[in-house]
Design a protein around this motif. Structure first.
Motif, PDB file in Angstrom:
ATOM      1  N   ILE A  85      19.204  -4.582  -7.311  1.00 24.54           N
ATOM      2  CA  ILE A  85      17.817  -4.818  -7.738  1.00 24.54           C
ATOM      3  C   ILE A  85      17.361  -6.211  -7.312  1.00 24.54           C
ATOM      4  CG2 ILE A  85      16.306  -5.094  -9.750  1.00 24.54           C
ATOM      5  CD1 ILE A  85      18.089  -2.874 -11.111  1.00 24.54           C
ATOM      6  N   ALA A  86      18.225  -7.210  -7.479  1.00 28.68           N
ATOM      7  CA  ALA A  86      17.883  -8.579  -7.071  1.00 28.68           C
ATOM      8  C   ALA A  86      17.637  -8.650  -5.556  1.00 28.68           C
ATOM      9  CB  ALA A  86      18.995  -9.548  -7.480  1.00 28.68           C
ATOM     10  N   THR A  87      18.445  -7.948  -4.774  1.00 26.19           N
ATOM     11  CA  THR A  87      18.262  -7.917  -3.322  1.00 26.19           C
ATOM     12  C   THR A  87      16.939  -7.246  -2.965  1.00 26.19           C
ATOM     13  OG1 THR A  87      20.649  -7.896  -2.950  1.00 26.19           O
ATOM     14  CG2 THR A  87      19.250  -7.102  -1.143  1.00 26.19           C
ATOM     15  N   HIS A  88      16.628  -6.155  -3.646  1.00 22.70           N
ATOM     16  CA  HIS A  88      15.350  -5.469  -3.426  1.00 22.70           C
ATOM     17  C   HIS A  88      14.180  -6.421  -3.680  1.00 22.70           C
ATOM     18  CE1 HIS A  88      12.135  -2.507  -3.755  1.00 22.70           C
ATOM     19  NE2 HIS A  88      11.885  -2.958  -4.981  1.00 22.70           N
ATOM     20  N   LYS A  89      14.239  -7.144  -4.770  1.00 22.11           N
ATOM     21  CA  LYS A  89      13.156  -8.070  -5.111  1.00 22.11           C
ATOM     22  C   LYS A  89      13.041  -9.189  -4.078  1.00 22.11           C
ATOM     23  CE  LYS A  89      12.603  -9.083  -9.458  1.00 22.11           C
ATOM     24  NZ  LYS A  89      12.776  -9.424 -10.872  1.00 22.11           N
TER      25      LYS A  89
END
Length: 181
Positions: A85-89
């Motif tokens: 999720i952090a990478t997506h953001k």
């Protein structure tokens, strides 16, 4: 509509989808961080999907003919979700705020049963375990990878040894027995 239909190995993150998501999916991982349409996971035979459980009844939009819905309790899996999720953001500039503990796991029943049986049989002696796409385990003189087929509703098993044909035959027979049990 039809997001990740026939997905066979990609990891995808999306902030909402229409009807028929992950239909006939055979591998990979999908994270849906928003609304989900009807008939999710119809014909799904492999891979894992994670859906936001926002209290809107997402479980009622999942076609549960071949899949089970689970709470996520494994710390390693929760850490992977948080990182993804952090990478997506970071890559998209998204401002979505989703705690991985808000997600539910959608996984094909037969696929989950086979992976669990193999982990029970070999997990304690494995030197390394990778659940990124299917299940891979490495040992001193052999290793294997088990994953759903990219094109058919079946499992693909790859067993490798360091030149030991007898060990190769033995381990392949053992794992095949676990798969068909």
């Amino acid at each position: 509509e039809r997001f990740c239909v026939r997905n066979s190995g990609v990891t995808a993150v999306v902030e909402g989808i229409g009807n028929h998501g992950c239909e006939y999916m055979t591998g990979g991982r999908v994270l849906v961080l928003g609304k989900v349409g009807l008939n999710f996971a119809a014909g799904m035979s492999g891979g894992i999907a994670y859906l936001l459980d926002d209290g809107s009844g997402v479980e009622n939009r999942i076609n549960t003919e071949l899949v089970d819905i689970e709470k996520i309790t494994d710390d390693e899996e929760l850490a992977w979700l948080e990182e993804t999720i952090a990478t997506h953001k970071r890559l998209t500039g998204s401002t979505v705020e989703v705690d991985p503990s808000q997600l539910i796991k959608v996984m094909p029943s037969d696929y989950a049963r086979v992976l669990a049986a193999i982990e029970r049989a070999y997990g304690a002696e494995a030197w390394s375990v990778d659940r990124t796409d299917g299940l891979s385990m490495s040992f001193g003189h052999w290793r294997f990878n088990l994953r759903s087929s990219n094109t058919e509703p079946l499992l693909r098993l790859n067993v490798e040894t360091r030149g030991d044909a007898a060990l190769l035959a033995e381990r392949t027979a053992e794992i095949s027995t676990l798969i068909t049990a």
